[in-house]
Structures are given as C-alpha cells and as structure tokens.
Design a protein around this motif. Structure first.
Motif, PDB file in Angstrom:
ATOM      1  N   THR A   3       0.833  -1.198   0.000  1.00 13.24           N
ATOM      2  CA  THR A   3       0.000   0.000   0.000  1.00 13.24           C
ATOM      3  C   THR A   3       0.867   1.249   0.000  1.00 13.24           C
ATOM      4  O   THR A   3       0.601   2.205  -0.726  1.00 13.24           O
ATOM      5  N   PHE A   4       1.916   1.252   0.791  1.00  8.86           N
ATOM      6  CA  PHE A   4       2.826   2.395   0.834  1.00  8.86           C
ATOM      7  C   PHE A   4       3.506   2.591  -0.521  1.00  8.86           C
ATOM      8  O   PHE A   4       3.600   3.717  -1.020  1.00  8.86           O
ATOM      9  N   ASN A   5       3.964   1.520  -1.138  1.00  7.61           N
ATOM     10  CA  ASN A   5       4.626   1.601  -2.444  1.00  7.61           C
ATOM     11  C   ASN A   5       3.658   2.089  -3.518  1.00  7.61           C
ATOM     12  O   ASN A   5       4.031   2.894  -4.375  1.00  7.61           O
ATOM     13  N   ASP A   6       2.418   1.599  -3.461  1.00  9.65           N
ATOM     14  CA  ASP A   6       1.406   2.040  -4.422  1.00  9.65           C
ATOM     15  C   ASP A   6       1.120   3.531  -4.258  1.00  9.65           C
ATOM     16  O   ASP A   6       0.982   4.262  -5.240  1.00  9.65           O
ATOM     17  N   ARG A   7       1.036   3.956  -3.024  1.00  8.07           N
ATOM     18  CA  ARG A   7       0.769   5.367  -2.749  1.00  8.07           C
ATOM     19  C   ARG A   7       1.933   6.243  -3.213  1.00  8.07           C
ATOM     20  O   ARG A   7       1.727   7.306  -3.792  1.00  8.07           O
ATOM     21  N   GLU A   8       3.144   5.795  -2.949  1.00  7.41           N
ATOM     22  CA  GLU A   8       4.319   6.540  -3.386  1.00  7.41           C
ATOM     23  C   GLU A   8       4.351   6.647  -4.912  1.00  7.41           C
ATOM     24  O   GLU A   8       4.614   7.718  -5.469  1.00  7.41           O
TER      25      GLU A   8
END
Length: 107
Positions: A3-8
């Motif tokens: 989720t963090f990578n997708d958001r970034e």
C-alpha cells in the motif's frame, strides 16, 4: 508495504503529470506571447508563426521568464515598437491566464 509503495508511485505519477501540464501551459503561453508581439511588430501570418515558435525556443535558454522577456524587448525595440518592460510583463501574465484557460478547456 505494498500500500505504501502504491501510494508513493501514485504521488510520483501525479507530480510527473503536473510538471508536464505546467510545461505545456508555459509553451502555449510563450506561443501566445509571440503572436501578441508579432501583431505589434506588424509581421505577416507566416512571420508570426515563425516568430511565435522562436519565442517558445527562447524559453529554453535559462530558467525563468527573463530570457523570453529579453527576447521580446530586444526584437520589438529593433522593429521600432516603443514598449516598456512592464508592458511585456503584463502581457506575459495575461497570456499565462489565457494559456491555462485554453489548456483546461481542451481537456
């Protein structure tokens, strides 16, 4: 972590899109500004098109708007047009608004 990578990745894509949009608006503004100056210099339609393209190219010389303003002032003075730097800066701001409006309407 996904989720963090997708958001970034989404933020990076949004930034890239915003930068591209700003570039296109600025190029359009410079073209409109070139057409504005060409009209004051009494250029033909063919000369106007070439001059507008030259103004767009002039913006690649250095960061900021000073290169464009310097080109317009120099060319207009050489053509015998009596114009103040403040008038060119005002036209630049007006064409910025017009370019942004045209870009948004085209979307």
């Amino acid at each position: 972590m996904t989720t963090f990578n997708d958001r970034e990745k989404a933020f990076e894509n949004m930034y890239a899109h915003d930068q591209e949009m700003q570039f296109r608006i600025q190029a359009r503004r410079n073209r409109l500004l070139g057409e504005w100056a060409a009209a004051r210099m009494g250029l033909t339609p063919e000369e106007t098109d070439a001059y507008a393209k030259a103004v767009v190219q002039a913006d690649f010389e250095e960061a900021g708007d000073e290169d464009v303003i310097r080109k317009l002032l120099g060319d207009m003075t050489q053509a015998g047009v009596d114009i103040a730097e403040a008038d060119v800066r005002t036209a630049l701001e007006e064409q910025q608004v017009t370019a942004r409006r045209q870009f948004i309407e085209a979307q």
